[in-house]
Design a protein around this motif. Sequence first.
Motif, PDB file in Angstrom:
ATOM      1  N   SER A  88      36.006  41.443  45.211  1.00 47.30           N
ATOM      2  CA  SER A  88      37.163  41.929  44.459  1.00 47.30           C
ATOM      3  C   SER A  88      38.055  40.741  44.128  1.00 47.30           C
ATOM      4  O   SER A  88      37.732  39.598  44.487  1.00 47.30           O
ATOM      5  CB  SER A  88      37.954  42.937  45.304  1.00 47.30           C
ATOM      6  OG  SER A  88      38.522  42.280  46.430  1.00 47.30           O
ATOM      7  N   ASP A  89      39.168  41.017  43.490  1.00 56.12           N
ATOM      8  CA  ASP A  89      40.086  39.932  43.163  1.00 56.12           C
ATOM      9  C   ASP A  89      40.589  39.236  44.429  1.00 56.12           C
ATOM     10  O   ASP A  89      40.723  38.020  44.468  1.00 56.12           O
ATOM     11  CB  ASP A  89      41.251  40.428  42.302  1.00 56.12           C
ATOM     12  CG  ASP A  89      42.056  41.529  42.967  1.00 56.12           C
ATOM     13  OD1 ASP A  89      41.542  42.212  43.880  1.00 56.12           O
ATOM     14  OD2 ASP A  89      43.218  41.715  42.563  1.00 56.12           O
ATOM     15  N   GLU A 117      31.492  44.016  41.334  1.00 60.43           N
ATOM     16  CA  GLU A 117      32.920  43.694  41.309  1.00 60.43           C
ATOM     17  C   GLU A 117      33.722  44.965  41.521  1.00 60.43           C
ATOM     18  O   GLU A 117      33.416  46.014  40.993  1.00 60.43           O
ATOM     19  CB  GLU A 117      33.302  42.969  40.019  1.00 60.43           C
ATOM     20  CG  GLU A 117      33.264  43.801  38.756  1.00 60.43           C
ATOM     21  CD  GLU A 117      34.566  44.547  38.500  1.00 60.43           C
ATOM     22  OE1 GLU A 117      35.592  44.247  39.119  1.00 60.43           O
ATOM     23  OE2 GLU A 117      34.544  45.449  37.665  1.00 60.43           O
ATOM     24  N   GLY A 174      37.311  45.290  41.024  1.00 62.50           N
ATOM     25  CA  GLY A 174      38.664  44.981  40.584  1.00 62.50           C
ATOM     26  C   GLY A 174      38.930  43.515  40.324  1.00 62.50           C
ATOM     27  O   GLY A 174      40.049  43.056  40.478  1.00 62.50           O
ATOM     28  N   MET A 175      37.905  42.770  39.929  1.00 67.48           N
ATOM     29  CA  MET A 175      38.126  41.370  39.553  1.00 67.48           C
ATOM     30  C   MET A 175      38.856  41.325  38.224  1.00 67.48           C
ATOM     31  O   MET A 175      38.687  42.195  37.378  1.00 67.48           O
ATOM     32  CB  MET A 175      36.800  40.624  39.407  1.00 67.48           C
ATOM     33  CG  MET A 175      36.111  40.292  40.679  1.00 67.48           C
ATOM     34  SD  MET A 175      34.633  39.295  40.290  1.00 67.48           S
ATOM     35  CE  MET A 175      33.829  39.348  41.865  1.00 67.48           C
ATOM     36  N   SER A 176      39.633  40.284  38.042  1.00 68.83           N
ATOM     37  CA  SER A 176      40.342  40.103  36.771  1.00 68.83           C
ATOM     38  C   SER A 176      39.364  39.600  35.707  1.00 68.83           C
ATOM     39  O   SER A 176      38.320  39.028  36.036  1.00 68.83           O
ATOM     40  CB  SER A 176      41.476  39.089  36.939  1.00 68.83           C
ATOM     41  OG  SER A 176      40.944  37.785  37.093  1.00 68.83           O
ATOM     42  N   PRO A 177      39.696  39.790  34.427  1.00 65.58           N
ATOM     43  CA  PRO A 177      38.839  39.248  33.367  1.00 65.58           C
ATOM     44  C   PRO A 177      38.640  37.734  33.505  1.00 65.58           C
ATOM     45  O   PRO A 177      37.549  37.223  33.244  1.00 65.58           O
ATOM     46  CB  PRO A 177      39.596  39.597  32.092  1.00 65.58           C
ATOM     47  CG  PRO A 177      40.395  40.816  32.455  1.00 65.58           C
ATOM     48  CD  PRO A 177      40.786  40.599  33.895  1.00 65.58           C
ATOM     49  N   LYS A 178      39.673  37.027  33.935  1.00 63.15           N
ATOM     50  CA  LYS A 178      39.569  35.569  34.104  1.00 63.15           C
ATOM     51  C   LYS A 178      38.562  35.238  35.208  1.00 63.15           C
ATOM     52  O   LYS A 178      37.753  34.322  35.069  1.00 63.15           O
ATOM     53  CB  LYS A 178      40.935  34.977  34.433  1.00 63.15           C
ATOM     54  CG  LYS A 178      40.943  33.474  34.524  1.00 63.15           C
ATOM     55  CD  LYS A 178      42.329  32.929  34.762  1.00 63.15           C
ATOM     56  CE  LYS A 178      42.302  31.409  34.855  1.00 63.15           C
ATOM     57  NZ  LYS A 178      43.615  30.843  35.081  1.00 63.15           N
ATOM     58  N   GLN A 179      38.602  35.986  36.315  1.00 63.19           N
ATOM     59  CA  GLN A 179      37.649  35.752  37.400  1.00 63.19           C
ATOM     60  C   GLN A 179      36.227  36.020  36.943  1.00 63.19           C
ATOM     61  O   GLN A 179      35.306  35.249  37.240  1.00 63.19           O
ATOM     62  CB  GLN A 179      38.005  36.628  38.603  1.00 63.19           C
ATOM     63  CG  GLN A 179      39.267  36.188  39.317  1.00 63.19           C
ATOM     64  CD  GLN A 179      39.732  37.180  40.353  1.00 63.19           C
ATOM     65  OE1 GLN A 179      39.543  38.391  40.211  1.00 63.19           O
ATOM     66  NE2 GLN A 179      40.366  36.675  41.415  1.00 63.19           N
ATOM     67  N   LYS A 180      36.027  37.101  36.196  1.00 58.23           N
ATOM     68  CA  LYS A 180      34.691  37.410  35.680  1.00 58.23           C
ATOM     69  C   LYS A 180      34.209  36.307  34.744  1.00 58.23           C
ATOM     70  O   LYS A 180      33.030  35.935  34.769  1.00 58.23           O
ATOM     71  CB  LYS A 180      34.695  38.758  34.960  1.00 58.23           C
ATOM     72  CG  LYS A 180      34.901  39.940  35.879  1.00 58.23           C
ATOM     73  CD  LYS A 180      34.910  41.220  35.055  1.00 58.23           C
ATOM     74  CE  LYS A 180      35.604  42.339  35.759  1.00 58.23           C
ATOM     75  NZ  LYS A 180      35.713  43.547  34.948  1.00 58.23           N
ATOM     76  N   SER A 189      29.537  46.479  37.489  1.00 63.30           N
ATOM     77  CA  SER A 189      30.609  47.404  37.862  1.00 63.30           C
ATOM     78  C   SER A 189      30.008  48.789  38.032  1.00 63.30           C
ATOM     79  O   SER A 189      29.042  49.138  37.358  1.00 63.30           O
ATOM     80  CB  SER A 189      31.684  47.457  36.774  1.00 63.30           C
ATOM     81  OG  SER A 189      32.259  46.193  36.585  1.00 63.30           O
TER      82      SER A 189
END
Length: 152
Positions: A17-18, A44, A46-52, A63
């Motif tokens: 996750s994030d 994932e 709840g990862m952020s778009p930036k993390q993905k 997901s």
Amino acid sequence: MTNGRPEQSVTFYTISSDLYFPGFVGMLNSLRLAGHNEPVTVLERGMSPKQKAVLEGHCTVVSMDHEVTNPCHLTAYPSQLDTSGVVVFIDSDALVLERLDEAISCARGGKICMYGDPETFRSFPEWTEIFGLRTPLRRQPYYNTGFVSFSV
């Protein structure tokens, strides 16, 4: 070829996750530094778009719309994917310090390889009632799902 059979592919699976993202990146890097270039799939949560975006090209991010409060309840998610070969499920914040060839070889040979928990006899008397058991649980070594390898 192993024992006259084609060698099974290996895929590493985890959940992150994030909040666990830094640990997951550490785990992914430790796999690579240990010499494992096999595919890694991360569920994932709840990862952020930036993390993905950071993970793009390094692993497969999937997901699933399962409502759970404890991510441990999702450890069987590879069964919902087109999974084949050897599955190595590893906690997203674990660090791999050496190659996992022995665990992978055991899985290819039809065995299940798990990590024995340092808390040797983990048991709670309440489980007897919660699970509606007819007798109390027997005391035996406890194995956690932080590392499991097996062949599909």
